[in-house]
Scaffold this motif. Structure first.
Motif, short mmCIF file in Angstrom:
data_model
loop_
_atom_site.label_atom_id
_atom_site.label_comp_id
_atom_site.label_asym_id
_atom_site.label_seq_id
_atom_site.Cartn_x
_atom_site.Cartn_y
_atom_site.Cartn_z
N GLN A 66 0.85 -1.21 -0.20
CA GLN A 66 0.02 0.12 -0.04
C GLN A 66 0.97 1.36 -0.12
OE1 GLN A 66 -2.35 -0.53 3.50
NE2 GLN A 66 -4.08 -0.96 2.19
N PRO A 67 0.52 2.14 -0.74
CA PRO A 67 1.25 3.37 -0.82
C PRO A 67 1.49 4.14 0.62
CG PRO A 67 -0.28 3.48 -2.55
CD PRO A 67 -0.72 2.47 -1.63
N THR A 68 0.53 3.90 1.35
CA THR A 68 0.64 4.49 2.83
C THR A 68 1.55 3.75 3.83
OG1 THR A 68 -1.21 3.08 3.62
CG2 THR A 68 -1.71 5.46 2.66
N TRP A 69 2.10 2.59 3.45
CA TRP A 69 3.23 2.00 4.28
C TRP A 69 4.38 2.95 4.53
CZ3 TRP A 69 2.98 -3.83 2.46
CH2 TRP A 69 1.76 -4.49 2.55
N TYR B 270 -2.47 -16.75 -0.40
CA TYR B 270 -1.97 -16.74 0.88
C TYR B 270 -1.01 -15.42 1.34
CZ TYR B 270 -3.27 -21.64 1.45
OH TYR B 270 -4.06 -23.03 1.30
N GLN B 271 -1.34 -15.12 2.45
CA GLN B 271 -0.22 -13.98 2.82
C GLN B 271 -0.17 -13.81 4.34
OE1 GLN B 271 -3.02 -11.18 0.81
NE2 GLN B 271 -3.00 -9.99 2.68
N ASN B 272 0.56 -12.93 4.89
CA ASN B 272 0.69 -12.69 6.29
C ASN B 272 0.17 -11.32 6.72
OD1 ASN B 272 2.24 -14.95 6.82
ND2 ASN B 272 4.08 -13.93 6.15
N TYR B 273 -0.20 -10.32 5.80
CA TYR B 273 -0.55 -8.99 6.13
C TYR B 273 -2.02 -9.11 6.43
CZ TYR B 273 -1.00 -4.13 6.57
OH TYR B 273 -1.17 -2.55 7.15
N VAL C 103 9.25 1.83 -0.06
CA VAL C 103 8.44 1.04 0.39
C VAL C 103 8.62 -0.53 -0.13
CG1 VAL C 103 5.75 0.41 0.91
CG2 VAL C 103 6.68 2.66 0.59
N HIS C 104 8.87 -1.40 0.99
CA HIS C 104 8.79 -2.77 0.76
C HIS C 104 7.73 -3.43 0.62
CE1 HIS C 104 13.54 -2.32 0.57
NE2 HIS C 104 13.17 -1.51 1.67
N PRO C 105 7.47 -4.08 -0.42
CA PRO C 105 6.27 -5.02 -0.49
C PRO C 105 6.31 -6.25 0.31
CG PRO C 105 7.41 -5.39 -2.56
CD PRO C 105 8.21 -4.23 -1.81
N GLU C 106 5.23 -6.68 0.52
CA GLU C 106 5.02 -8.19 1.24
C GLU C 106 5.00 -9.36 0.14
OE1 GLU C 106 4.94 -9.02 4.41
OE2 GLU C 106 5.08 -7.11 5.41
N GLU C 107 5.25 -10.44 0.48
CA GLU C 107 5.33 -11.44 -0.54
C GLU C 107 3.82 -12.55 -0.02
OE1 GLU C 107 8.77 -13.71 -0.14
OE2 GLU C 107 9.86 -12.46 -1.19
N GLY C 108 3.37 -12.95 -1.06
CA GLY C 108 2.04 -13.88 -1.09
C GLY C 108 2.26 -14.76 -2.19
#
Length: 227
Positions: free
Chosen positions: A120-123, A149-152, A131-136
């Protein structure tokens, strides 16, 4: 909770047992909305199946679909009690926070596992302003959305940007970056999963070109994986 449900007494609700991950719920039963008791509970008529009152326990999650066409919504809940009013008996439903639009799937869904990134741009960026993206990891994908599947822990209705990896070497197989995606549903992942959550997303396209690009991308997945 977003307040008591705005459903008229006597309205018909389509009912389904919550489906396992990756399967569509079957809204094959009908019940009647009686009234809201407060923001968290409401009464319905006891639904019938095979000519007999439906038997479920308090651990069975139920899905209720109400409204029509583009305004149709789903709310989830559990049977909290059987309430008697006069000669009639009703189920008291304990509503859970999940409430989402009811999307009729228009695109073919492919069960395939591919890595994705989302953000998200707000991260908050790191010290370099990145801004580092999360993996899914996807459970399935279509030209209209995906489940992953994801963690966030996103909430239903939140939007994020999803990046899909390169699939093959053709134009259709190029990476797709920053697809605006809205969370339609979210739940805990099964025990033993390497991720904590599972989310369903619907894509939001700026124009027909973006939509066509996703259709080409998904068609390429189908060819590459022989689905």
């Amino acid at each position: 909770m977003a307040g008591a449900l705005r459903i008229k007494s006597g309205s018909k609700l389509r009912l389904a047992l919550d489906a396992p991950i990756g399967k569509e719920p079957n809204f094959s039963m009908v019940c009647t909305f009686v009234k809201s008791l407060d923001e968290a509970t409401f009464l319905i008529s006891i639904p019938m199946r095979g000519g007999q009152p439906l038997q479920v326990d308090d651990q069975q999650k139920l899905l209720f679909c109400y409204g029509a066409d583009a305004d149709a919504m789903i709310v989830a809940g559990y049977v909290d009690d059987v309430v008697k009013e006069g000669i009639r008996r009703y189920w008291k439903i304990r509503r859970v926070s999940e409430q989402r639009p009811f999307f009729r799937r228009a695109d073919e869904r492919l069960k395939v596992t591919i890595p994705i990134h989302y953000s998200q741009p707000t991260w908050t960026p790191d010290e370099d302003g990145i801004v580092h993206p999360e993996e899914g990891m996807t459970l399935d994908i279509s030209a209209g959305g995906l489940a992953a599947y994801q963690n966030y822990n996103f909430s239903v209705g939140e939007a994020c940007e999803v990046t899909l990896p390169t699939i093959g070497a053709t134009r259709e197989g190029q990476e797709i970056e920053n697809v605006v995606s809205v969370v339609c549903w979210a739940r805990e992942a099964p025990k033993g999963s390497p991720f904590r959550r599972i989310c369903g997303y619907q894509f939001r396209f700026a124009d027909g070109e973006e939509r066509q690009r996703m259709q080409d991308y998904v068609a390429n997945i189908k060819r590459r994986y022989k689905l």
